[in-house]
Write a protein that holds these residues in place. Structure first.
Motif, PDB file in Angstrom:
ATOM      1  N   LEU A   1       0.831  -1.202   0.000  1.00 54.16           N
ATOM      2  CA  LEU A   1       0.000   0.000   0.000  1.00 54.16           C
ATOM      3  C   LEU A   1       0.864   1.251   0.000  1.00 54.16           C
ATOM      4  CD1 LEU A   1      -2.905  -0.705   2.532  1.00 54.16           C
ATOM      5  CD2 LEU A   1      -3.065  -0.545   0.040  1.00 54.16           C
ATOM      6  N   ILE A   2       1.863   1.272   0.869  1.00 51.10           N
ATOM      7  CA  ILE A   2       2.746   2.444   0.968  1.00 51.10           C
ATOM      8  C   ILE A   2       3.474   2.663  -0.352  1.00 51.10           C
ATOM      9  CG2 ILE A   2       4.811   3.347   2.115  1.00 51.10           C
ATOM     10  CD1 ILE A   2       3.830   1.744   4.625  1.00 51.10           C
ATOM     11  N   GLU A   3       3.974   1.590  -0.932  1.00 52.66           N
ATOM     12  CA  GLU A   3       4.691   1.685  -2.209  1.00 52.66           C
ATOM     13  C   GLU A   3       3.775   2.213  -3.308  1.00 52.66           C
ATOM     14  OE1 GLU A   3       7.262  -1.208  -5.243  1.00 52.66           O
ATOM     15  OE2 GLU A   3       6.090  -2.083  -3.607  1.00 52.66           O
ATOM     16  N   THR A   4       2.545   1.731  -3.366  1.00 53.75           N
ATOM     17  CA  THR A   4       1.611   2.166  -4.404  1.00 53.75           C
ATOM     18  C   THR A   4       1.254   3.639  -4.227  1.00 53.75           C
ATOM     19  OG1 THR A   4       0.695  -0.073  -4.500  1.00 53.75           O
ATOM     20  CG2 THR A   4      -0.585   1.678  -5.530  1.00 53.75           C
ATOM     21  N   MET A   5       1.037   4.078  -2.996  1.00 57.13           N
ATOM     22  CA  MET A   5       0.744   5.489  -2.741  1.00 57.13           C
ATOM     23  C   MET A   5       1.909   6.367  -3.186  1.00 57.13           C
ATOM     24  SD  MET A   5      -1.091   5.490   1.000  1.00 57.13           S
ATOM     25  CE  MET A   5      -2.796   4.955   1.228  1.00 57.13           C
ATOM     26  N   ASN A   6       3.122   5.960  -2.835  1.00 62.55           N
ATOM     27  CA  ASN A   6       4.286   6.766  -3.208  1.00 62.55           C
ATOM     28  C   ASN A   6       4.511   6.778  -4.715  1.00 62.55           C
ATOM     29  OD1 ASN A   6       5.257   7.854  -0.737  1.00 62.55           O
ATOM     30  ND2 ASN A   6       6.039   5.842  -0.158  1.00 62.55           N
ATOM     31  N   GLU A   7       4.294   5.638  -5.370  1.00 61.71           N
ATOM     32  CA  GLU A   7       4.430   5.584  -6.829  1.00 61.71           C
ATOM     33  C   GLU A   7       3.424   6.508  -7.501  1.00 61.71           C
ATOM     34  OE1 GLU A   7       3.948   1.484  -7.723  1.00 61.71           O
ATOM     35  OE2 GLU A   7       6.071   0.973  -7.378  1.00 61.71           O
ATOM     36  N   CYS A   8       2.214   6.571  -6.939  1.00 55.24           N
ATOM     37  CA  CYS A   8       1.184   7.443  -7.506  1.00 55.24           C
ATOM     38  C   CYS A   8       1.591   8.902  -7.385  1.00 55.24           C
ATOM     39  CB  CYS A   8      -0.142   7.194  -6.800  1.00 55.24           C
ATOM     40  SG  CYS A   8      -1.526   8.098  -7.518  1.00 55.24           S
ATOM     41  N   ILE A   9       2.122   9.294  -6.221  1.00 52.32           N
ATOM     42  CA  ILE A   9       2.599  10.671  -6.062  1.00 52.32           C
ATOM     43  C   ILE A   9       3.703  10.958  -7.066  1.00 52.32           C
ATOM     44  CG2 ILE A   9       3.830  12.266  -4.537  1.00 52.32           C
ATOM     45  CD1 ILE A   9       2.389  10.983  -2.182  1.00 52.32           C
ATOM     46  N   ASP A  10       4.692  10.064  -7.151  1.00 52.32           N
ATOM     47  CA  ASP A  10       5.830  10.301  -8.042  1.00 52.32           C
ATOM     48  C   ASP A  10       5.392  10.391  -9.498  1.00 52.32           C
ATOM     49  OD1 ASP A  10       7.521  10.265  -5.861  1.00 52.32           O
ATOM     50  OD2 ASP A  10       8.055   8.145  -6.094  1.00 52.32           O
ATOM     51  N   ARG A  11       4.464   9.543  -9.889  1.00 51.89           N
ATOM     52  CA  ARG A  11       3.969   9.570 -11.268  1.00 51.89           C
ATOM     53  C   ARG A  11       3.238  10.874 -11.544  1.00 51.89           C
ATOM     54  NH1 ARG A  11       1.898   4.950 -10.932  1.00 51.89           N
ATOM     55  NH2 ARG A  11      -0.267   5.564 -10.577  1.00 51.89           N
ATOM     56  N   GLY A  12       2.424  11.311 -10.585  1.00 56.01           N
ATOM     57  CA  GLY A  12       1.695  12.562 -10.759  1.00 56.01           C
ATOM     58  C   GLY A  12       2.602  13.767 -10.826  1.00 56.01           C
ATOM     59  N   LEU A  13       3.734  13.715 -10.112  1.00 56.81           N
ATOM     60  CA  LEU A  13       4.683  14.833 -10.130  1.00 56.81           C
ATOM     61  C   LEU A  13       5.503  14.873 -11.421  1.00 56.81           C
ATOM     62  CD1 LEU A  13       6.061  14.683  -6.467  1.00 56.81           C
ATOM     63  CD2 LEU A  13       4.367  16.273  -7.400  1.00 56.81           C
ATOM     64  N   SER A  14       5.446  13.817 -12.205  1.00 61.39           N
ATOM     65  CA  SER A  14       6.262  13.751 -13.425  1.00 61.39           C
ATOM     66  C   SER A  14       5.467  13.989 -14.699  1.00 61.39           C
ATOM     67  CB  SER A  14       6.943  12.381 -13.507  1.00 61.39           C
ATOM     68  OG  SER A  14       5.986  11.356 -13.761  1.00 61.39           O
ATOM     69  N   GLN A  15       4.135  14.084 -14.576  1.00 61.95           N
ATOM     70  CA  GLN A  15       3.282  14.186 -15.771  1.00 61.95           C
ATOM     71  C   GLN A  15       2.775  15.612 -15.968  1.00 61.95           C
ATOM     72  OE1 GLN A  15       2.762  11.343 -17.717  1.00 61.95           O
ATOM     73  NE2 GLN A  15       4.268  10.487 -16.301  1.00 61.95           N
ATOM     74  N   ASP A  16       2.597  15.987 -17.224  1.00 57.94           N
ATOM     75  CA  ASP A  16       1.932  17.259 -17.524  1.00 57.94           C
ATOM     76  C   ASP A  16       0.929  17.034 -18.642  1.00 57.94           C
ATOM     77  OD1 ASP A  16       3.582  17.000 -19.753  1.00 57.94           O
ATOM     78  OD2 ASP A  16       5.010  18.510 -19.050  1.00 57.94           O
ATOM     79  N   GLY A  17       0.315  18.117 -19.121  1.00 60.33           N
ATOM     80  CA  GLY A  17      -0.685  17.989 -20.175  1.00 60.33           C
ATOM     81  C   GLY A  17      -2.082  18.291 -19.667  1.00 60.33           C
ATOM     82  N   ILE A  18      -3.078  17.919 -20.462  1.00 54.92           N
ATOM     83  CA  ILE A  18      -4.489  18.203 -20.173  1.00 54.92           C
ATOM     84  C   ILE A  18      -5.186  16.925 -19.707  1.00 54.92           C
ATOM     85  CG2 ILE A  18      -6.662  19.075 -21.110  1.00 54.92           C
ATOM     86  CD1 ILE A  18      -4.448  21.153 -20.956  1.00 54.92           C
ATOM     87  N   LEU A  19      -5.964  17.046 -18.653  1.00 52.40           N
ATOM     88  CA  LEU A  19      -6.707  15.894 -18.147  1.00 52.40           C
ATOM     89  C   LEU A  19      -7.882  15.573 -19.065  1.00 52.40           C
ATOM     90  CD1 LEU A  19      -6.730  16.792 -14.352  1.00 52.40           C
ATOM     91  CD2 LEU A  19      -5.420  14.969 -15.451  1.00 52.40           C
ATOM     92  N   PRO A  20      -8.258  14.311 -19.200  1.00 45.95           N
ATOM     93  CA  PRO A  20      -9.364  13.935 -20.082  1.00 45.95           C
ATOM     94  C   PRO A  20     -10.704  14.370 -19.516  1.00 45.95           C
ATOM     95  CG  PRO A  20      -8.608  12.035 -18.836  1.00 45.95           C
ATOM     96  CD  PRO A  20      -7.644  13.145 -18.532  1.00 45.95           C
ATOM     97  N   GLY A  21     -11.704  14.450 -20.397  1.00 48.22           N
ATOM     98  CA  GLY A  21     -13.059  14.718 -19.938  1.00 48.22           C
ATOM     99  C   GLY A  21     -13.736  15.922 -20.553  1.00 48.22           C
ATOM    100  N   GLY A  22     -12.966  16.827 -21.175  1.00 48.60           N
ATOM    101  CA  GLY A  22     -13.588  17.953 -21.862  1.00 48.60           C
ATOM    102  C   GLY A  22     -13.507  19.291 -21.157  1.00 48.60           C
ATOM    103  N   LEU A  23     -13.162  19.305 -19.862  1.00 48.85           N
ATOM    104  CA  LEU A  23     -13.035  20.598 -19.163  1.00 48.85           C
ATOM    105  C   LEU A  23     -11.714  21.280 -19.465  1.00 48.85           C
ATOM    106  CD1 LEU A  23     -14.448  19.863 -15.580  1.00 48.85           C
ATOM    107  CD2 LEU A  23     -15.584  21.016 -17.488  1.00 48.85           C
ATOM    108  N   LYS A  24     -10.794  20.533 -20.065  1.00 47.08           N
ATOM    109  CA  LYS A  24      -9.468  21.049 -20.425  1.00 47.08           C
ATOM    110  C   LYS A  24      -8.697  21.556 -19.206  1.00 47.08           C
ATOM    111  CE  LYS A  24     -10.911  22.248 -25.119  1.00 47.08           C
ATOM    112  NZ  LYS A  24     -11.014  23.296 -26.169  1.00 47.08           N
TER     113      LYS A  24
END
Length: 468
Positions: free
Chosen positions: A225-248
């Motif tokens: 659980l701890i590893e997955t939470m940390n991986e999610c934070i790290d992945r989110g800190l490395s990504q950019d761009g527009i989120l899907p869904g239409g609100l841009k």
């Protein structure tokens, strides 16, 4: 009614635990029922076709939460914690193209999502705001097997029968439960009393309960659980761009993080920059969630950023922090989340966002207080402070997407959690409003809240969008 740490924290996918993960689990369970031979009602021919109908909040915000996609993948035999995200799009598209679902142990079944997956915008089902009915039919349309499911928050699902049983079944403090678990607290008051009598901390009591279920697997599962939470934070800190869904909506976590790193070591930052670190950790998680990435429900997807953000803040920014205490952090957070789930709700469709981000903030506040050396009474106080100051918070996401105001709301939830823990540590644990009473107030407030402010996207922020 024992809620394990692995019930409160589930590894899955975004954007919603109740609208994505729950429906996927329900559809998978329906398929497993068919494989097990359930159904074949009198007068019905061989199984030939599947249909699904979504009601209430699942219908109103289902498109924004990818509920239709979740149902399709669940009917294809997929589960949130094991779904291959790289293959999911192709799997879904194949169903749209072929209008068939082919699985081992079952005949090839007709299923045209454009016809057989129905969003019913009429009244919700009586059992819960998040309801769905799955049906199997023979070639003449006769019902082969049908089941009603409710997605009750945090990825939990219940049938009609299970929901009714939950209202009349054994409580946490029944004698039978007491024989199974060494510390079967069902309220915060009981938790404190058991801690006082045993001389044990909340983390110690929760660990003892968990070991009755998970044995030697407990510690490795907590590590995952701890590893997955940390991986999610790290992945989110490395990504950019527009989120899907239409609100841009633009991803911001990466840019904010880079700015914060550039300022480190310079004498130009204000003391409140700590809030920015907490915020960016939470935003990273919820941007990943909005993009349909791998997250841990904490206790829901919409609130998935608060607990990991506060845990990362503790580990990276607090003196005396150790990796060993991270497991205690999760155990205490799960104990508090279990109390809220058992005695009230963590479903935004049922009680508004006070049940999601409010619950997450209470969990994170109590957990941080515990690993910072707080007594059981201070932990209970911290959780109450955090929950109390989320009371009345609505769930009204723009366009039914878990983006506005959800991403920033997690950031503020993390800040409130740390503030609540700090306040409690400055006291001795005595306070006016018990956590149990605050949980009850949250439930009553949610029941009184107008339906349009409970994840239907028919009021509040959801309908007050700026002109494009």
């Amino acid at each position: 009614m024992f809620l394990s740490v692995f019930d409160v924290f589930k590894i899955g996918i975004g954007p919603s635990s109740s609208h994505t993960m729950g429906p996927m689990v329900a559809a998978h369970r329906f398929i497993e029922d068919l494989r097990a031979g359930k159904g074949k009602y009198p007068g019905c021919g061989p199984l030939s076709r599947l249909t699904a109908t979504l009601y209430g909040s699942l219908a109103f915000t289902g498109k924004g939460h990818a509920t239709d996609r979740a149902v399709i993948l669940g009917l294809c035999g997929q589960l949130p914690d094991t779904l291959d995200l790289d293959q999911a799009d192709a799997m879904e598209q194949a169903v749209y193209d072929n209008k068939k679902i082919a699985l081992d142990g079952l005949p090839e079944l007709d299923f045209d999502p454009k016809v057989d997956l129905v969003f019913d915008y009429g009244p919700a089902l009586e059992g819960h705001a998040n309801g769905m009915i799955l049906r199997g039919h023979d070639k003449d349309g006769n019902i082969y097997y049908a089941q009603t499911y409710y997605s009750v928050g945090g990825g939990f699902i219940m049938t009609d029968e299970e929901l009714e049983a939950s209202k009349t079944g054994l409580s946490l403090h029944d004698e039978k439960e007491a024989l199974n678990f060494p510390y079967p607290f069902g309220t915060a008051k009981e938790m404190l009393a058991m801690g006082l009598e045993s001389g044990k901390s909340i983390a110690e009591m929760k660990r003892a309960n968990e070991r009755k279920v998970h044995g030697p697997d407990l510690e490795p599962k907590l590590d995952r659980l701890i590893e997955t939470m940390n991986e999610c934070i790290d992945r989110g800190l490395s990504q950019d761009g527009i989120l899907p869904g239409g609100l841009k909506v633009k991803r911001r976590a990466k840019g904010i993080h880079e700015s914060l790193k550039a300022e480190q070591g310079l004498n130009i930052t204000a003391p409140h920059v700590a809030n920015d670190w907490m915020s960016v950790y939470a935003m990273a998680v919820n941007e990943e969630n909005a993009a349909g990435g791998r997250v841990v429900t904490s206790p829901t997807n919409g609130a998935a950023g608060v607990v990991p953000a506060v845990m990362r803040y503790y580990r990276m920014h607090c003196q005396g922090a150790t990796d060993a205490k991270l497991k205690d952090f999760l155990l205490v957070a799960a104990a508090i989340g279990g109390l809220i789930k058992h005695n009230a709700s963590i479903s935004g469709a049922e009680v508004g966002c006070q049940g999601e981000v409010g619950s997450a903030a209470a969990m994170a506040a109590g957990a941080l207080c515990a690993v910072m050396g707080g007594t059981n009474e201070q932990v209970e106080n911290a959780a109450e402070i955090a929950l109390e100051h989320h009371l009345g918070m609505t769930c009204d996401p723009a366009a039914g997407l878990v983006q506005v105001p959800c991403i920033e709301r997690n950031a503020l939830g993390a800040i409130k959690a740390v503030s609540a823990a700090s306040l409690s540590l400055r006291g001795d644990g005595t306070h006016f409003m018990p956590l149990d009473n605050c949980i009850q107030v949250m439930l009553e407030t949610g029941r009184d809240m107008n339906l349009k402010y409970k994840e239907t996207s028919t009021g509040g922020i959801a309908v007050n969008l700026p002109e494009c």
